[in-house]
Design a protein around this motif. Structure first.
Motif, mmCIF file in Angstrom:
data_model
loop_
_atom_site.group_PDB
_atom_site.id
_atom_site.type_symbol
_atom_site.label_atom_id
_atom_site.label_comp_id
_atom_site.label_asym_id
_atom_site.label_seq_id
_atom_site.Cartn_x
_atom_site.Cartn_y
_atom_site.Cartn_z
ATOM 1 N N GLN A 194 0.818 -1.275 -0.085
ATOM 2 C CA GLN A 194 0.002 0.023 0.020
ATOM 3 C C GLN A 194 0.921 1.321 0.058
ATOM 4 O OE1 GLN A 194 -2.518 -0.356 3.495
ATOM 5 N NE2 GLN A 194 -3.929 -1.607 2.406
ATOM 6 N N ARG A 195 1.904 1.454 0.625
ATOM 7 C CA ARG A 195 2.748 2.319 0.921
ATOM 8 C C ARG A 195 3.568 2.588 -0.405
ATOM 9 N NH1 ARG A 195 5.076 5.388 4.624
ATOM 10 N NH2 ARG A 195 7.436 6.284 4.290
ATOM 11 N N LYS A 196 3.942 1.568 -1.168
ATOM 12 C CA LYS A 196 4.610 1.763 -2.287
ATOM 13 C C LYS A 196 3.762 2.231 -3.444
ATOM 14 C CE LYS A 196 6.861 -0.913 -5.989
ATOM 15 N NZ LYS A 196 7.604 -2.268 -6.328
ATOM 16 N N GLU A 197 2.523 1.894 -3.484
ATOM 17 C CA GLU A 197 1.500 2.193 -4.338
ATOM 18 C C GLU A 197 1.123 3.882 -4.109
ATOM 19 O OE1 GLU A 197 -2.067 -0.309 -4.053
ATOM 20 O OE2 GLU A 197 -0.874 -1.891 -4.741
ATOM 21 N N SER A 198 0.820 4.218 -2.824
ATOM 22 C CA SER A 198 0.718 5.742 -2.502
ATOM 23 C C SER A 198 2.007 6.466 -2.896
ATOM 24 C CB SER A 198 0.577 5.789 -0.879
ATOM 25 O OG SER A 198 -0.633 5.013 -0.716
ATOM 26 N N LEU A 199 3.058 5.925 -2.850
ATOM 27 C CA LEU A 199 4.209 6.618 -3.218
ATOM 28 C C LEU A 199 4.357 7.060 -4.747
ATOM 29 C CD1 LEU A 199 6.973 5.190 -0.901
ATOM 30 C CD2 LEU A 199 6.322 7.561 -0.784
ATOM 31 N N LEU A 200 3.943 5.973 -5.546
ATOM 32 C CA LEU A 200 3.908 6.066 -6.907
ATOM 33 C C LEU A 200 2.732 6.798 -7.266
ATOM 34 C CD1 LEU A 200 4.584 2.237 -7.913
ATOM 35 C CD2 LEU A 200 6.162 4.303 -8.222
ATOM 36 N N ASP A 201 1.782 7.181 -6.546
ATOM 37 C CA ASP A 201 0.644 7.878 -7.032
ATOM 38 C C ASP A 201 0.777 9.209 -6.342
ATOM 39 O OD1 ASP A 201 -0.660 5.821 -8.045
ATOM 40 O OD2 ASP A 201 -2.031 5.242 -6.391
ATOM 41 N N TYR A 202 1.790 9.557 -5.697
ATOM 42 C CA TYR A 202 2.135 10.964 -5.034
ATOM 43 C C TYR A 202 1.069 11.139 -4.030
ATOM 44 C CZ TYR A 202 5.929 11.233 -8.150
ATOM 45 O OH TYR A 202 7.422 11.151 -8.760
ATOM 46 N N ASP A 203 0.295 10.654 -3.320
ATOM 47 C CA ASP A 203 -0.416 10.723 -2.400
ATOM 48 C C ASP A 203 0.363 11.518 -0.929
ATOM 49 O OD1 ASP A 203 -2.418 9.222 -3.647
ATOM 50 O OD2 ASP A 203 -1.811 7.382 -2.427
ATOM 51 N N ASP A 204 -0.607 12.591 -0.897
ATOM 52 C CA ASP A 204 0.127 13.537 0.184
ATOM 53 C C ASP A 204 0.163 12.686 1.546
ATOM 54 O OD1 ASP A 204 0.256 15.683 -1.429
ATOM 55 O OD2 ASP A 204 -1.489 16.545 -0.661
ATOM 56 N N LYS A 205 -0.534 11.867 1.684
ATOM 57 C CA LYS A 205 -0.689 11.234 3.244
ATOM 58 C C LYS A 205 -0.504 9.578 2.996
ATOM 59 C CE LYS A 205 -3.031 14.078 6.057
ATOM 60 N NZ LYS A 205 -3.904 14.591 7.174
ATOM 61 N N LEU A 206 0.551 8.980 3.285
ATOM 62 C CA LEU A 206 0.523 7.397 3.175
ATOM 63 C C LEU A 206 0.049 6.590 4.203
ATOM 64 C CD1 LEU A 206 4.724 7.785 2.570
ATOM 65 C CD2 LEU A 206 2.791 7.608 0.772
ATOM 66 N N PRO A 207 -0.533 5.509 3.792
ATOM 67 C CA PRO A 207 -1.399 4.600 4.699
ATOM 68 C C PRO A 207 -0.543 4.331 5.856
ATOM 69 C CG PRO A 207 -0.859 3.470 2.625
ATOM 70 C CD PRO A 207 -0.244 4.767 2.560
ATOM 71 N N CYS A 208 0.497 3.714 5.672
ATOM 72 C CA CYS A 208 1.415 3.104 6.851
ATOM 73 C C CYS A 208 2.964 3.149 6.673
ATOM 74 C CB CYS A 208 0.939 1.793 7.067
ATOM 75 S SG CYS A 208 1.130 0.739 5.716
ATOM 76 N N ALA A 209 3.653 2.652 7.519
ATOM 77 C CA ALA A 209 5.300 2.583 7.250
ATOM 78 C C ALA A 209 5.619 1.173 8.125
ATOM 79 C CB ALA A 209 5.831 3.833 8.025
ATOM 80 N N THR A 210 6.382 0.526 7.299
ATOM 81 C CA THR A 210 6.958 -0.538 7.957
ATOM 82 C C THR A 210 8.238 -0.268 8.757
ATOM 83 O OG1 THR A 210 7.983 -1.233 5.948
ATOM 84 C CG2 THR A 210 5.893 -2.207 6.229
ATOM 85 N N PHE A 211 8.688 -1.139 9.854
ATOM 86 C CA PHE A 211 9.837 -0.956 10.386
ATOM 87 C C PHE A 211 10.640 -2.104 10.597
ATOM 88 C CE2 PHE A 211 7.684 2.921 10.880
ATOM 89 C CZ PHE A 211 8.494 3.972 10.836
ATOM 90 N N ASP A 212 10.606 -2.590 12.045
ATOM 91 C CA ASP A 212 11.621 -3.863 12.224
ATOM 92 C C ASP A 212 10.848 -5.170 12.179
ATOM 93 O OD1 ASP A 212 13.891 -2.186 12.656
ATOM 94 O OD2 ASP A 212 13.141 -1.723 14.703
ATOM 95 N N ILE A 213 11.543 -6.208 12.045
ATOM 96 C CA ILE A 213 10.994 -7.397 12.244
ATOM 97 C C ILE A 213 12.137 -8.139 13.510
ATOM 98 C CG2 ILE A 213 10.739 -9.541 10.967
ATOM 99 C CD1 ILE A 213 10.915 -8.374 8.396
ATOM 100 N N PHE A 214 11.242 -8.815 14.183
ATOM 101 C CA PHE A 214 11.826 -9.205 15.591
ATOM 102 C C PHE A 214 11.582 -10.770 15.462
ATOM 103 C CE2 PHE A 214 10.590 -4.972 16.403
ATOM 104 C CZ PHE A 214 11.845 -4.476 17.158
ATOM 105 N N ASP A 215 12.381 -11.408 16.278
ATOM 106 C CA ASP A 215 12.265 -12.902 16.592
ATOM 107 C C ASP A 215 11.145 -13.394 17.276
ATOM 108 O OD1 ASP A 215 14.791 -13.164 15.147
ATOM 109 O OD2 ASP A 215 15.856 -13.049 17.080
ATOM 110 N N LYS A 216 10.810 -12.380 18.305
ATOM 111 C CA LYS A 216 9.604 -12.988 19.125
ATOM 112 C C LYS A 216 8.762 -11.621 19.233
ATOM 113 C CE LYS A 216 12.521 -14.736 22.227
ATOM 114 N NZ LYS A 216 13.019 -14.804 23.658
ATOM 115 N N ARG A 217 7.454 -11.947 19.345
ATOM 116 C CA ARG A 217 6.392 -11.012 19.341
ATOM 117 C C ARG A 217 6.740 -9.909 20.651
ATOM 118 N NH1 ARG A 217 1.221 -10.657 21.921
ATOM 119 N NH2 ARG A 217 1.523 -12.679 22.366
#
Length: 132
Positions: A77-100
Motif C-alpha cells: 500500500q505504501r509503495k502504491e501511495s508513493l507512486l501515486d504521489y499521495d500526500d498522506k501515506l497509509p502506513c510505514a513498516t519498520f523492524d522484524i523481531f524474532d519474538k512478538r
C-alpha cells in the motif's frame, strides 16, 4: 454445625472440579493457564493479528506488532501511495523481531516517545525528515 461443614465441603469440591475443567479446556485449546485470555487472542482487530512485525498505521496513528501478511500489505500500500504521489501515506513498516514480545517492548518504547507523522507524508512533502 455439621451441616455447614458438609455444605462448605461440597461447594469447595464443586469449585475445584470447575477449575480443573476450565484448565483442561484451556490446555486443549493451546492457551496458557493463568494468563489473561485477551493477551493470548491472536486477533487485535479486523486489520491486524499479533506478531513480530513492527508497523506504524498512519490512518489510526498507532504502532502495531503484527503478522507478516499485514506487514507486506502495508509495504504494498505504501509503495502504491508513493507512486501515486499521495500526500498522506497509509502506513510505514519498520523492524522484524524474532519474538512478538520483543516487538511489543519496542512498540511500547516508541509509543512513549511521541508522534511520528513525518513518515506518514510523501517524502516530497516532508521538510525535516525523521531518521531511524
Amino acid at each position: 454445625m455439621r451441616i455447614v461443614f458438609v455444605l462448605i465441603f461440597l461447594i469447595s469440591c464443586s469449585v475445584c472440579s470447575q477449575e480443573k475443567e476450565v484448565r483442561s479446556v484451556k490446555e486443549k485449546e493451546g492457551l496458557e493457564v493463568g494468563v489473561d485470555i485477551d493477551q493470548q487472542d491472536p486477533n487485535m482487530d479486523a486489520l491486524y493479528k499479533k506478531g513480530p512485525y513492527l508497523v506504524y498505521d498512519c490512518r489510526t496513528r498507532h504502532w502495531v506488532c503484527t503478522k507478516e501478511l499485514e506487514y507486506k500489505r502495508c509495504q504494498r500500500q505504501r509503495k502504491e501511495s508513493l507512486l501515486d504521489y499521495d500526500d498522506k501515506l497509509p502506513c510505514a513498516t519498520f523492524d522484524i523481531f524474532d519474538k512478538r514480545q520483543d516487538c511489543w517492548k519496542r512498540q511500547q518504547e516508541l509509543t512513549d516517545v511521541g508522534k511520528y507523522e513525518q513518515f506518514c507524508l510523501h517524502p516530497s512533502k516532508v521538510e525535516n525528515r525523521l531518521t531511524f
